[in-house]
Design an enzyme around this catalytic site. Structure first.
Site, mmCIF file in Angstrom:
data_model
loop_
_atom_site.group_PDB
_atom_site.id
_atom_site.type_symbol
_atom_site.label_atom_id
_atom_site.label_comp_id
_atom_site.label_asym_id
_atom_site.label_seq_id
_atom_site.Cartn_x
_atom_site.Cartn_y
_atom_site.Cartn_z
ATOM 1 C CE1 TYR A 122 -2.906 -3.216 0.796
ATOM 2 C CE2 TYR A 122 -4.447 -1.400 0.756
ATOM 3 C CZ TYR A 122 -4.195 -2.753 0.691
ATOM 4 O OH TYR A 122 -5.227 -3.629 0.519
ATOM 5 C CE LYS A 168 2.189 -18.324 -0.108
ATOM 6 N NZ LYS A 168 1.398 -19.558 0.056
ATOM 7 C CG ASP A 199 -1.490 -20.368 1.759
ATOM 8 O OD1 ASP A 199 -0.932 -20.233 2.876
ATOM 9 O OD2 ASP A 199 -0.947 -20.983 0.808
ATOM 10 C CG ASP A 222 -7.755 -4.532 2.536
ATOM 11 O OD1 ASP A 222 -8.759 -4.201 3.180
ATOM 12 O OD2 ASP A 222 -7.607 -4.293 1.319
ATOM 13 C CG ASP A 226 -13.419 -6.797 3.508
ATOM 14 O OD1 ASP A 226 -12.923 -6.032 4.361
ATOM 15 O OD2 ASP A 226 -14.070 -6.385 2.526
HETATM 16 C C1 IPM Z 1 -10.001 -0.677 4.056
HETATM 17 C C2 IPM Z 1 -10.158 -0.257 2.625
HETATM 18 C C3 IPM Z 1 -8.948 0.546 2.244
HETATM 19 C C4 IPM Z 1 -7.745 -0.325 2.505
HETATM 20 C C5 IPM Z 1 -8.899 1.074 0.812
HETATM 21 C C6 IPM Z 1 -10.141 1.838 0.474
HETATM 22 C C7 IPM Z 1 -7.678 1.906 0.550
HETATM 23 O O1 IPM Z 1 -10.324 -1.373 1.825
HETATM 24 O O2 IPM Z 1 -9.870 0.211 4.916
HETATM 25 O O3 IPM Z 1 -9.971 -1.880 4.341
HETATM 26 O O4 IPM Z 1 -7.495 -1.252 1.767
HETATM 27 O O5 IPM Z 1 -7.085 -0.104 3.499
HETATM 28 MN MN MN Z 2 -10.547 -3.235 2.976
#
Ligand code: IPM
Ligand code: MN
Length: 328
Positions: A122, A168, A199, A222, A226
């Site tokens: 990032y 990894k 993984d 990240d 999710d």
């Molecule tokens: C999050 C989002 C951000 C990230 C993006 C929008 C830059 O996905 O906060 O998880 O990946 O950090």
């Molecule tokens: Mn995210």
């Protein structure tokens, strides 16, 4: 008197922020905290109007504030949150995925992802000639060390024992360094060193969850976050904090949800829980816990939005949480 910058952003951001502010005011009032809150703009709409997604006055507001609460920014998210993380050196992305009593959550799910927030993939450096695109992935000893120490210390403070470093290292040089640094820090911080390849960790997160805390690099964190959201009722329930040594920006993990923006049904809980994290980080632990308990109770009572099985609208959920806070 803590200064708080508020950034509603785009999509569902403004309607959530409008509903959340009275809750924050009531909570602060109850706990004798004087908050100085100021609203700043950032995001897609701002860019359309002013040519930049993160105008200087907003950036200055965030710099001057003790902490910031942001809801969500659309397509321009990377032009807003990434520069803020970089410039304020918010090297921790703390993402506690804990299930609240909503019907679509796996009860008892409680995994905190401690994500490195300033390095990895990032850093937004690379090059392309149109046929080949190369992204730089950065890992430094200092960056790895500070996120790792934060993760172990957080675990100690919260009484969490099963801490895993996720990487990894069988493929990536940066992960080899990350592993080398973390493995030596574990013992210093009083933990048994445990690790897992990313993984495998994704599978185990979905299967038997041997971990309470995952310390990992930026993009892995990240993605795993999710995945974790899926077990707590979705992104509408997931708070986070971008934390540095003296500044922090709290935000729900969800985005702007353009499909439901303007309908008044966006789930405010992730923002409320992010605010709870903010209160705790500012040193108002009791106020933060009070807010968390009120959210918990609202979930138990079904005072929730449709994404987590309820029938309420955003403002009704917030009004209920506010009442629950004031009733005690
Ligand atoms: C999050 C989002 C951000 C990230 C993006 C929008 C830059 O996905 O906060 O998880 O990946 O950090
Ligand atoms: Mn995210």
């Amino acid at each position: 008197m803590p200064r708080i910058a508020l950034i509603p952003g785009d999509g569902v951001g403004p309607e959530i922020m409008d509903a959340v502010i009275p809750v924050l005011e009531a909570l602060a009032d109850k706990h004798g905290i004087t908050l100085q809150m100021e609203v700043y703009e950032a995001g897609d709409e701002t860019k359309k109007r002013r040519g930049v997604a993160l105008p200087e006055d907003t950036f200055e507001g965030v710099r001057k504030a003790d902490a910031t609460l942001m809801v969500a920014v659309g397509e321009t998210a990377k032009e807003v949150i990434l520069p803020i993380r970089q410039e304020l050196d918010l090297y921790v992305n703390l993402r506690p995925a804990k299930s609240y009593p909503v019907p679509n959550a796996v009860q008892g799910f409680d995994v905190t992802i401690v994500r490195e927030n300033t390095e990895g993939l990032y850093v937004r450096a690379g090059w392309t000639n149109g046929d080949t695109a190369i992204d730089l992935r950065v890992a430094t000893r200092r960056g790895s060390e500070r996120i790792c120490r934060y993760g172990y210390r957080y675990a100690k403070e919260e009484g969490k024992e099963r801490v895993y470093v996720v990487h990894k290292a069988n493929v990536l040089l940066g992960c080899k360094l990350f592993r080398e640094v973390c493995s030596s820090i574990a013992e210093e911080e009083g933990f048994e060193y445990r690790e897992m390849y990313v993984d495998a960790a994704a599978m185990r997160l979905a299967m038997d969850r041997p971990f309470d805390v995952i310390i990992t690099t930026n993009m892995f964190g990240d993605i795993l976050a999710d995945l974790a959201a899926a077990y707590i009722g979705g992104l509408g329930m997931y708070p986070s904090g971008n934390i540095g040594d003296d500044k922090a920006v709290f935000e729900p993990v969800h985005g702007t949800a353009p499909d439901i923006a303007g309908k008044g049904i966006a789930n405010p809980m992730a923002t409320l829980l992010s605010a709870a994290m903010m209160f705790k980080w500012l040193g108002y632990r009791e106020a933060g816990e009070d807010l968390e308990r009120a959210v918990w109770r609202a979930c138990e009572l079904g005072y929730t939005t449709p994404d987590v099985g309820g029938k309420m609208r955003t403002w009704e959920v917030c009004a209920s949480v506010r009442d629950l806070i004031l009733a005690r």
